[in-house]
Enzyme design. Structure first.
Site, PDB file in Angstrom:
ATOM      1  N   CYS A  78      36.987  41.244  37.212  1.00 41.82           N
ATOM      2  CA  CYS A  78      36.690  42.040  38.213  1.00 41.82           C
ATOM      3  C   CYS A  78      35.577  42.944  38.019  1.00 41.82           C
ATOM      4  O   CYS A  78      35.624  43.681  36.933  1.00 41.82           O
ATOM      5  CB  CYS A  78      37.922  42.955  38.550  1.00 41.82           C
ATOM      6  SG  CYS A  78      37.575  43.992  39.914  1.00 41.82           S
ATOM      7  N   GLU A 108      34.074  38.794  44.591  1.00 39.78           N
ATOM      8  CA  GLU A 108      34.430  37.930  43.404  1.00 39.78           C
ATOM      9  C   GLU A 108      33.149  36.779  43.941  1.00 39.78           C
ATOM     10  O   GLU A 108      33.059  36.603  45.213  1.00 39.78           O
ATOM     11  CB  GLU A 108      35.536  37.034  43.338  1.00 39.78           C
ATOM     12  CG  GLU A 108      35.888  36.360  41.946  1.00 39.78           C
ATOM     13  CD  GLU A 108      35.157  37.168  40.935  1.00 39.78           C
ATOM     14  OE1 GLU A 108      33.721  36.998  40.526  1.00 39.78           O
ATOM     15  OE2 GLU A 108      35.967  37.832  40.139  1.00 39.78           O
TER      16      GLU A 108
END
Length: 222
Positions: A2, A104
């Site tokens: 992340c 992402e």
């Protein structure tokens, strides 16, 4: 992993959702939260839950150089209970890192396509995090890292890792003001089933951390 996320909900919503009884000092929403920035986190000090800012990128208390934080924005939950950098933090220094979506990048033949990922049913959620206090002379630096795990079925088509999003009923347990055995903390993390997720493509505009406006989250229409 992340590496970017958002927090756009207003302060009143955050206070209500996480049971915080006072205003958040200098709260500022963000379309593009990036490593090295201050991020909103919640801890339990034994009397009440407290919300405040930690710098994203863990600098362990024993480190000689705060630049190590740029290499420690994430921690692998599978091995976190075995590594000296994190093992002691699992006992007491657990935190919630507040978000409402994360980004992402999916590899394609030509490039990497950024996606904005949200939970299907919750407007706000918390990543499982760890924090530490680093001192240099008279300066104190409070930092954090986000715990990650292998991607679930939804995320596997985007990336092989994902942040751990705590179920609502596990948030208080994660930050409970008790000493938790590192192995027990590890088992808790591995037992978590992530909420249903949804995603849409966004522009590569989000790639630059300096860009922080609504363009970051606009669905990309092709």
């Amino acid at each position: 992993m992340c590496g970017r996320y958002t927090l756009l909900r207003d302060e009143v919503e955050i206070l209500k959702e996480f049971g915080i009884n006072y205003s958040i000092d200098s709260y500022t929403p963000s379309y593009n939260v990036a490593p090295g920035q201050n991020v909103l986190a919640v801890i339990n000090d034994g009397r009440e839950k407290r919300a405040g800012y930690l710098k994203w990128g863990l600098v362990p208390s024993w480190s000689n150089d705060e630049k190590i934080g740029y290499k420690m924005i994430n921690a692998r939950s599978e091995t976190v209970h075995q590594k000296p950098s994190f093992k002691s933090l699992l006992k007491r220094n657990r935190c919630l890192i507040i978000a409402d979506s994360f980004y992402e990048w999916k590899k394609t033949d030509q490039s990497k396509q950024p996606k904005r990922i949200q939970t299907a049913d919750r407007k706000l959620f918390a990543f499982a995090g760890l924090w530490d206090k680093w001192q240099d002379g008279g300066r104190n630096l409070f930092t954090c890292t986000i715990l990650t795990k292998d991607a679930n079925d939804f995320m596997q088509g985007i990336h092989h890792r994902m942040p751990i999003i705590l179920p609502k009923d596990k948030e208080d347990e994660w930050i409970a003001p008790i000493e938790m055995d590192p192995s027990s903390a590890h088992d808790l993390l591995q037992s978590i089933q992530v909420d249903d997720l949804k995603a849409h493509n966004v522009s590569s505009y989000v790639n630059a951390a300096k860009n922080n406006d609504s363009t970051c989250i606009e669905p990309l229409i092709k």
